[in-house]
Structures are given as structure tokens and as C-alpha cells.
Design a protein around this motif. Structure first.
Motif, PDB file in Angstrom:
ATOM      1  N   GLU A 279       9.982   3.749   1.314  1.00 38.41           N
ATOM      2  CA  GLU A 279       9.384   4.346   1.780  1.00 38.41           C
ATOM      3  C   GLU A 279       8.270   4.580   3.490  1.00 38.41           C
ATOM      4  O   GLU A 279       7.855   5.673   3.753  1.00 38.41           O
TER       5      GLU A 279
ATOM      6  N   SER B 146       0.480  -1.318  -0.277  1.00 35.79           N
ATOM      7  CA  SER B 146       0.322   0.037  -0.144  1.00 35.79           C
ATOM      8  C   SER B 146       0.861   1.361  -0.064  1.00 35.79           C
ATOM      9  O   SER B 146       2.455   1.268  -0.266  1.00 35.79           O
ATOM     10  N   SER B 147       0.357   2.017  -0.433  1.00 38.95           N
ATOM     11  CA  SER B 147       0.877   3.725  -0.476  1.00 38.95           C
ATOM     12  C   SER B 147       1.735   3.926   1.078  1.00 38.95           C
ATOM     13  O   SER B 147       0.631   3.482   2.371  1.00 38.95           O
TER      14      SER B 147
END
Length: 721
Positions: A610, A228-229
Motif C-alpha cells: 500500500e 505506519s499508515s
């Protein structure tokens, strides 16, 4: 080149995915076994396009039966369609492979979950090339394969009881290949932390692929099991909020212990919240100093999941409600807007991980896979505190060497620091000597779980464990503790922590709900560079006849090691879903605490991509040590067996998330917690709850687990003896 990994909702899939990617460097596409519906023409066409474009397939493990269509989805279709494509089936995938090729499957009399056994390799060609005759393998299975009269498969490895110093039992097929097609399978889990030669197995399988003949472009497909982001962008110094540009502090020369400091502050009308590291591996202790009508309070209830409430400390009249579709996203945005990473000159204080931030707790029900709609009510209103945090910008930090620092990150707050210093310097160090009257404690009413009900639930769990639906189930119960309402929560906490010192003790009183914790278990801690998780499975009460060496012998037995190993593999999977690199830095080590010995492992992950700590937290809840594995199926089973009762704060987490993106969360166990409008409230009493339970495996006994639950309860209920 691409490998298709088919997941059957297992809790070890991303361990397997990591093993595949690190060994082959291939592009791994991961789907669930029910990602496509073969009865829908477009779905079938999309699946066919995918199968025609990949170079190999791995069918992963999962709960359930190879003969149950709802457990296996499109896997039989994949085996039947892709006869010329290399396929490797693991555990459930192996059983489906064998069942499709005229073998039969049966239930083991004694299922094996999380046990390390030696298997004998019969053929050193193919997937076992360059592998020794005996391989350590971790087994998680209730079902086994019989070759019967099948002429289609060739055995590659077996389990022999005699190779494992066992005197009884039959040989079991542990690996096989198809006589004609490049289809293979293994019954054990090569991706487990304790299995050997797993990467060798995957390398040999990948060598079956004709790399030179690869001409298959991947079709444009909808992503399935992808990361997922991130919830938020990375924390950087450029994000620093102008509101917090300085950390003000004052060392205080005081000989008081942390409870005396809190007594002093409360006697001077200063509210406190306490995260108290009373023993290792805890380090700094934090006394938060919220201010009435000023400090932000954040509340979320799963009974109203799309609303997050903002109010002020001890003021519920002015509440601002905002929409949220993700409580973790909302918390992330709140914290990102306040990011603050100060430069601290004091060498000791700079090691304190907390510089201000949110302190509080989240309930078990804030985690994944829980059917919120069918949970029984716990409180009179429809806004149970599932998440409760207070924003703290003033606090007292107590170092591991017992040095005291008054800290504020508010601008121009020197007067406040001076006032707190004056209060501490003028205080009477005997203020903490008041002792709770034991006679009043004896007036408390305690309702522990019914033993017959527990035994029934235990045996219900065993049915699921033997059927292969779960490897481990953490069955829990709430004990109701009704204490005369003339007892103050702070006094109860003081008595509790003196009886049961712990590294993650906490006093968090929001009035609408509160937590009095003496938890020994860290769930997760993180900073900008890495995170750490410390699961505990295996508990032994201390007594004069048990020293550390004997505790190690008593805890390092197959049952306890199996429980811990399963949770280590589960946590590795949780981390590898998002992170690229993790490491098990401590595996099943006995640690000594004030009242117990515990079997502890440590898993660490590095933030090289990230994602940040809050992403890991969201992905990992509820704590795997409080559910079992595979997590999704286990959570669903437990909710049914526990009769849709809310666990509430028990099995949840408490701790802090600092403005510099340091965080430390403990699992809420060995604790009392309370809701002000609990349905069990009686006149003259305050209702507290104390959760306890244990991880059940096929090696568990009903009497043994009942006794273990009572040991855990006693760490709290000894307060009332």
C-alpha cells in the motif's frame, strides 16, 4: 508461529527483519529494547505475557555498550527469563549474551566498521550446519568479547588475522552458544548485503524451535515497531482531476542550449526555475515557468512546524495559513487532489517523467531525529524556508537528444504556447555571451571553516566511533560566501554550472530563499511501480594523471568501500521498513563525472503493497549519506558536535514531484544557497552558504578528511578563482 525481534535503535534492523521473515515465514514482532519499563508493574506483566507466547527471540544490533543500561534496556531480563527459549544475539545482542555469561568485553584498538572479513567456523553443528569452514562476514563493532574463564559458553567461530592476509592482531570470538540453554550469538552482521550464508544461519536457528510443540496463542498486545499508515491512497486514473484533462505541447526547432533558452525567457520577463541535467545519469531537463500572482507557492518552517503557508508566485502579501501536523501528509493531500496522468502521443515526449507538479526543496531539518528546539537561528525572522515548492503547470522540457517541447496542462492555453514559441524563435543566440567580470568576483568574501575547529570536531567524532555509538559520522560545515549584491543569482548559477556540470543541477529562486545547485547525487526517484536510490560515498578529483582504471584502484580501498557499504545497508533498511521487495542493482561502482570520480551504489524497491514514494521519502530523510549510521544516534551526535547549527538546505533535497506520481530528488551538495534575511548579511553583499563535509570512519585521518572537504568545496569555490 512467532519470533520476537528486539531492536536497539539500529539502522539495520529491517534488513535483519527481512532476512528472518524471508527465511522462516514466521510472524515477526518487533519492539525497541526500551518499549517496556520493568519498574512499571503493568509494563513488566505485558512483557512477560509476550515472552510466554512467542517461539524464538532475536536480539538485534545497536549503538553503544553492552554494559550501559540505557543502551540495552530489557535485553538482560529477556536472556535471564527465557532460558528455555531459542535466542540469537547479533553484535550488541551477542555482546550482552556473553557478558551475562561470565565473559568480559573490551574496546578494539582498531574498530571495524563496514569491513568484510573471513571468519573461521569451529563447529558445523547448530547454527552453522551446512556452512563452509570460512564465511565472509561484515563487521560493525568497536567492542569485542573475551571468553576469559567462562565455563558457560562454547566458541563456534573466530576471526583470525592470518585468514585475512594480516600479519598482526589477535583472534577474536565471532560466534558462541550457551553450554546448557538454546542461546546463541554472532558478532558480525549476517543481514549485511556483503555477508554470506546469512539465511543459512537464520534457517538453522529456526530449526531449533520445536514446531510440533507450539501451542502458544499471542496475547493482545499494543503494536510497537509496525509500519505506519500510508500518507495517501494509491494514485489511480480514477483520481484524475477534471482541471487537467489534456497535455498541450509544441515542439520547437531551436539550436539554443538550455542556458540560452532561460536567458531568452528572462529577457522577456518570464520567470524561470531550472532542473538541469547537464550530464549522466540525468536525462530530461525541465524549465519551469511560474506565473506571478497565479502559481501556488507552498512554504513550511520547522520554526513553526504546525503551520503550512500557501501564497502565489512573487506575492507574499496574500498568504493563507493552514494547520499541519505532518508536512509530508499535507504535500500528499495537495498532490492527490491534482493527480493527472495524460496520454501523450509524441513518442519522445511520453518518456518525459514530468507532466507538471511541484518543484522545489526541503532542508535537512525536515528529516527525523533532529532536535529542532535547540537549533541556532539562521535568519532574522522565525520562518526560515525549510520547505519551499512552486506548483508548475507550464514548462519547457529538453530531451536527452536536445529536442525542445513547450508544454502546458492548463485548459485553452494554446496562446501561451504560441507566445513562448515566438519568443524563442525571435531570440538572439548571443544573449548568453555576457561573462561575469572576474574582478568583481575577486571582491567576494569567503569564510571557510577553521582548520583547528574542524580537527577538534573530527577527533570528537572519533571518540564516538571508537566507543561504538556510531559506525560512520558525516561531519559537515558551512562556508560563508558574501558576493557583491550587483551580481544576479542567475549569472552566478550560469558561471557555476559551466565550471561544474552535473546531472542534478538546479536554479530555484524563491527570493526569500534560493538554491544554486550542481549536485552529482540522486537521492531518490520513483514512479507508481518502483523507486531507486543512488548513494555516493567516495570522491576523487580528476586530474591528467588519473584515468578511470586508476580511479577504481584508488576508490576501491577499505575506507571508501566501508563508507559506501554502510550507507547501502542503511538505505536497504529504510526501504525494507515499508516495502516487501528490494534489490541492490549496482554495488560500489565507480562513475565518472565532469570534475570527479565517485563510488556509487544503486538500490531499488518495488511498490507491491500500500505504500508509495512519498512514504519512502519521509522515512528516509535526512539522507543517510549525509548522516551516517546508525542514523538516529548519528544525527543526535552530529547535532551536538556541529554545535546546534542549522545545515539548512545543504544535506536536504531538491527536485520535483510530478502529477503522474513520478518524482526525482537529488541530495543538495556542491551548491550555493541563500536566505534573504540571513543573520550574516552585510550592506552591499548577498550572503550565500556552501556546505561541505565527509563521512568519517575509524579509518579516516584528520588531514585526509580536511583535504577531501576542500576538494568538495573547490567544485563550487573555483568560481571565485
Amino acid at each position: 508461529m512467532s519470533i520476537l525481534l528486539v531492536d536497539s535503535y539500529d539502522s539495520f534492523t529491517y534488513n535483519l527483519r527481512n532476512l528472518i521473515t524471508s527465511t522462516t515465514n514466521a510472524n515477526v514482532i518487533t519492539i525497541h529494547n526500551d518499549s517496556y519499563d520493568l519498574n512499571i508493574e503493568d509494563d513488566k506483566l505485558s512483557l512477560d505475557n509476550l515472552l510466554n507466547s512467542i517461539d524464538a527471540i532475536v536480539i538485534g544490533p545497536g549503538p553503544g555498550s553492552p554494559s550501559n543500561p540505557s543502551d540495552i534496556g530489557v535485553i538482560p531480563y529477556i536472556f535471564q527469563k527465557c532460558t528455555n527459549l531459542p535466542i540469537l544475539g547479533i553484535c550488541l545482542g551477542f555482546q550482552i549474551f556473553c557478558l551475562l555469561n561470565d565473559c568480559s568485553t573490551h574496546y578494539l584498538n582498531n574498530p571495524i566498521h563496514g569491513q568484510i572479513h573471513k571468519i573461521k567456523v569451529l563447529n558445523n553443528d547448530d547454527i552453522f550446519k551446512d556452512t563452509p569452514e570460512f564465511v565472509d562476514s561484515v563487521r560493525y563493532h568497536s567492542i569485542y568479547v573475551k571468553q576469559d574463564n567462562s565455563k558457560k559458553i562454547i566458541p563456534l567461530a573466530i576471526y583470525n588475522p592470518s585468514d585475512n592476509n594480516e600479519t598482526t592482531g589477535d583472534s577474536i570470538l565471532m560466534a558462541a552458544k550457551h553450554i546448557k540453554y538454546p542461546h546463541y550469538g554472532v558478532q558480525y552482521h549476517p543481514e549485511s548485503i556483503c555477508s554470506s550464508f546469512g539465511s543459512n544461519l537464520i534457517k538453522n536457528f529456526w530449526n531449533l524451535v520445536d514446531k510440533e510443540a507450539h501451542t502458544k496463542p499471542l496475547p493482545k498486545i499494543e503494536p510497537h515497531l509496525v509500519k505506519s499508515s500510508p500518507l495517501i491512497e494509491k494514485f489511480t486514473t480514477e483520481l484524475s482531476n477534471f482541471e487537467y484533462n489534456l497535455l498541450n505541447y509544441k515542439p520547437v526547432d531551436s539550436k539554443f542550449d538550455i542556458l540560452q533558452i532561460c536567458d531568452t525567457l528572462k529577457a522577456n520577463n518570464q520567470d524561470v526555475m531550472l532542473l538541469n541535467s547537464a550530464s549522466a545519469p540525468g536525462e530530461w531537463s525541465i524549465i519551469a515557468l511560474p506565473q506571478v500572482n497565479v502559481s501556488d507557492v507552498i512554504t513550511h518552517s520547522t520554526e513553526n512546524p504546525n503551520t503550512i503557508k500557501f501564497s502565489k508566485w512573487n506575492n507574499d502579501e496574500q498568504i493563507e495559513e493552514k494547520y499541519t501536523n505532518d508536512i509530508f501528509k499535507s504535500l500528499s493531500e495537495y498532490m492527490l487532489n491534482k493527480y493527472f496522468n495524460p496520454v501523450i502521443e509524441n513518442k519522445e515526449l511520453m518518456s518525459c517523467p514530468f507532466v507538471g507538479g511541484i518543484i522545489g526543496y526541503m532542508s535537512y531539518e525536515e528529516g527525523s531525529f533532529i532536535d529542532i528546539q535547540n537549533l541556532e537561528k539562521r535568519t532574522k525572522n522565525d520562518n526560515i524556508d525549510d520547505t519551499k515548492f512552486c506548483f508548475i503547470d507550464r514548462f519547457i522540457a529538453l530531451s536527452p537528444s536536445n529536442n525542445i517541447y513547450i508544454v502546458s496542462i492548463r485548459q485553452n492555453d494554446n496562446e501561451f504556447i504560441k507566445n513562448i514559441e515566438t519568443i524563442l524563435n525571435k531570440s538572439d543566440n548571443n544573449i548568453n555571451d555576457s561573462i561575469i567580470n572576474n574582478e568583481l568576483f575577486k571582491k567576494s568574501k569567503i569564510t571557510i571553516p577553521n582548520k583547528d575547529d574542524y580537527f577538534k570536531s573530527f577527533h570528537d567524532c572519533q571518540k564516538y566511533l571508537h566507543s561504538g555509538d556510531s559506525y560512520e559520522l558525516c561531519l559537515t560545515y558551512n562556508t560563508i560566501v558574501q558576493i557583491p549584491d550587483n551580481f544576479q543569482p542567475w549569472d552566478i548559477y550560469k558561471a557555476l554550472v559551466k565550471k561544474n556540470p552535473s546531472p542534478y543541477s538546479a536554479y530555484l529562486n524563491f527570493n526569500s530563499s534560493m538554491l544554486l545547485s550542481t549536485s552529482p547525487e540522486r537521492f531518490i526517484s520513483w514512479n507508481n511501480k518502483f523507486c531507486q536510490m543512488r548513494p555516493i560515498k567516495g570522491t576523487l578529483k580528476k586530474n591528467p594523471n588519473i584515468n578511470y582504471e586508476k580511479a577504481c584502484k584508488l576508490l576501491k580501498i577499505p575506507k571508501e568501500l566501508g563508507e559506501n557499504l554502510m550507507i547501502v545497508d542503511l538505505i536497504r533498511d529504510n526501504l525494507l521498513f515499508l516495502l516487501d521487495k528490494i534489490e541492490v542493482t549496482k554495488l560500489m561502482t565507480v562513475e565518472e563525472y565532469e570534475t570527479i570520480y565517485q563510488l556509487v551504489s544503486v538500490i531499488e524497491g518495488n511498490f507491491t503493497n500500500e505504500f508509495t514514494g512519498i512514504d519512502i521519502l519521509k522515512n528516509s530523510l535526512p539522507p543517510g549519506s549525509m548522516t551516517g549510521a546508525p542514523k538516529k544516534r548519528s544525527v543526535e551526535i552530529l547535532q551536538k558536535i556541529e554545535k546546534n547549527q542549522r545545515r539548512g538546505l545543504y544535506s536536504g533535497i531538491c527536485g520535483y514531484w510530478s502529477l503522474n506520481n513520478n518524482a526525482d530528488w537529488s541530495v543538495i551538495i556542491r551548491s550555493l544557497f541563500r536566505y534573504s534575511d540571513d543573520l550574516c548579511n552585510e550592506n552591499g553583499y548577498d550572503t550565500y552558504r556552501c556546505g561541505a563535509g565527509g563521512a568519517l570512519t575509524v579509518l579516516s585521518t584528520d588531514d585526509g578528511e580536511w583535504d577531501e572537504m576542500l576538494v568538495k568545496l573547490h567544485s563550487v569555490l573555483q568560481l571565485f578563482e
